[in-house]
Design an enzyme around this catalytic site. Structure first.
Site, PDB file in Angstrom:
ATOM      1  N   HIS A 121     -51.435 106.694  64.946  1.00 13.02           N
ATOM      2  CA  HIS A 121     -52.048 105.382  65.190  1.00 13.02           C
ATOM      3  C   HIS A 121     -52.802 105.310  66.521  1.00 13.02           C
ATOM      4  O   HIS A 121     -52.711 104.335  67.259  1.00 13.02           O
ATOM      5  CB  HIS A 121     -50.998 104.279  65.133  1.00 13.02           C
ATOM      6  N   HIS A 193     -51.454  96.209  60.381  1.00  6.64           N
ATOM      7  CA  HIS A 193     -50.075  96.663  60.201  1.00  6.64           C
ATOM      8  C   HIS A 193     -49.073  95.505  60.192  1.00  6.64           C
ATOM      9  O   HIS A 193     -47.988  95.603  60.779  1.00  6.64           O
ATOM     10  CB  HIS A 193     -49.723  97.656  61.313  1.00  6.64           C
ATOM     11  N   GLU A 340     -51.408  98.790  54.258  1.00  8.21           N
ATOM     12  CA  GLU A 340     -52.329  99.177  55.323  1.00  8.21           C
ATOM     13  C   GLU A 340     -53.566  99.892  54.752  1.00  8.21           C
ATOM     14  O   GLU A 340     -53.589 101.122  54.652  1.00  8.21           O
ATOM     15  CB  GLU A 340     -51.619 100.109  56.302  1.00  8.21           C
TER      16      GLU A 340
END
Length: 377
Positions: A121, A193, A340
């Site tokens: 991420h 998220h 996501e």
């Protein structure tokens, strides 16, 4: 189609609106705030400029009562000390990049490894940890901006990101984002998220939710959850969610699964990436549909992105990372579900995947929509 008429806002079922004063502060010399978005039907979203995180989302149930359907925090201090991904807008690259490195144009780039030896991420201080410049445009929308510097977390090139959150009169939370490579070729993939529980963020396990994902195929992963390059059929596997499926019928250890006969190849939960049955032209299309029989709330996930990471958590007895959530509650895995939409996982290291490279002047444009409604029974 006739326009949606404004209606009287429904009453709250017990959710307390977040207090913007508790989200004011400064991080890395930049001011942080909470932005409250509303439509005329009573839907409310609370977005903080720290990580562009969704901290609250009030939508009605089948009886018209509003409740908060996202896990989150009720102060800036709690957000900073909480689960980094919860509610965040994720970049510069969503998901895991293998061994925290890739080669672009013959030049190797070493990224910050923050998930074992991998980059997750966007690295140790990806956008989840950054303060966005933010301005509320009107009652229903806020615009946020962040510029990723050349070399930030090891990624090459300056990348300017613009993000708009909107609450629509169709009871949608809409995210529009656009990133522009400014000076060097770079890679990019973004996602959002939020952890959803359609019975309310304080209601406990979300494993009674029924989930449908529009995908005939999923991405093969290593034990470290690194995309191998394989794309596999979901048919005959626990990843076949093409029909609405109660999660507690697939996951051993839940009461419904234990009461019957769990699938032979059951899973402990989901942290899986699906290749969506989408047009290849970036058209907005349905990714998933989620229903909570108890509350009657239904959420559809629409996106222009080609893949969908579905996360439920794998260990229901394990609390989510970080301190307590709203109301001082400890959140556990499988109490919130993440949907996501994103680009292909680990694409910088998988030449067979569509390229994630953006050259100077090239824009990456995307839209994700979470659309809420109810079923009568």
């Amino acid at each position: 189609m006739p326009p949606i008429q404004p209606v009287s806002p429904p009453p709250h079922a017990g959710a307390v609106l977040l207090d913007p004063a508790r989200f004011r502060g400064d991080i890395d010399g930049k001011p942080v705030g909470l932005f409250t978005l509303r439509n005329q039907r009573g839907m409310v979203a609370g977005i903080t400029s720290y990580g562009a995180k969704i901290e609250q989302l009030l939508v009605p149930d089948r009886d018209g009562l509003l409740d908060d359907v996202v896990l989150g925090y009720d102060s800036l201090e709690a957000v900073v000390n909480g689960s980094a991904s919860m509610g965040a807008f994720v970049g510069r690259y969503a998901g895991r990049i293998e061994n925290a490195r890739f080669t672009l144009g013959g030049t190797g780039h070493v990224l910050t490894a923050n998930n074992g030896c991998h980059c997750l991420h966007g690295g140790q201080k990806g956008s989840r940890f950054r303060v966005f410049d933010a301005a509320q445009r009107d009652d229903a929308s806020v615009e946020m901006r962040y510029v990723f510097a050349d070399g930030e977390e090891g990624f090459p090139g300056t990348l300017a990101l613009r993000l708009v959150y909107s609450v629509t009169e169709a009871n949608e939370l809409q995210l529009d984002y656009e990133a522009l490579a400014l000076d060097k070729p770079t890679v990019a993939s973004f996602t959002t998220h939020a952890f959803f529980n359609l019975n309310g963020e304080a209601s406990g396990s979300a494993m009674g939710h029924e989930v449908m994902i529009c995908a005939d195929r999923y991405f093969g992963m290593t034990t470290d959850l690194i995309a191998t390059g394989e794309i596999l059929p979901v048919a005959g596997t626990p990843f076949d969610l093409r029909q609405a499926t109660a999660l507690n019928t697939r996951v051993p250890g839940t009461p419904q699964a234990d009461a019957g006969t769990p699938p032979r190849d059951g899973v402990d939960g989901y942290d899986s990436c699906f290749l969506l049955d989408h047009p290849a032209d970036g058209t907005l299309a349905l990714c998933a549909r989620v229903r909570a029989p108890e509350s009657g709330r239904v959420m559809e996930v629409w996106s222009t992105e080609p893949a969908l990471q579905f996360y439920s958590g794998l260990q229901p007895q394990e609390p989510l990372a970080g301190g307590p959530g709203k109301g001082g509650r400890t959140y556990f895995q499988q109490q919130g579900l993440c949907f996501e939409p994103q680009g292909y996982p680990n694409a910088p290291n998988r030449p067979a995947f569509p390229s994630s490279v953006h050259v100077p002047g090239q824009r990456r444009v995307g839209r994700t929509v979470y659309r809420f409604s109810t079923d009568p029974v």
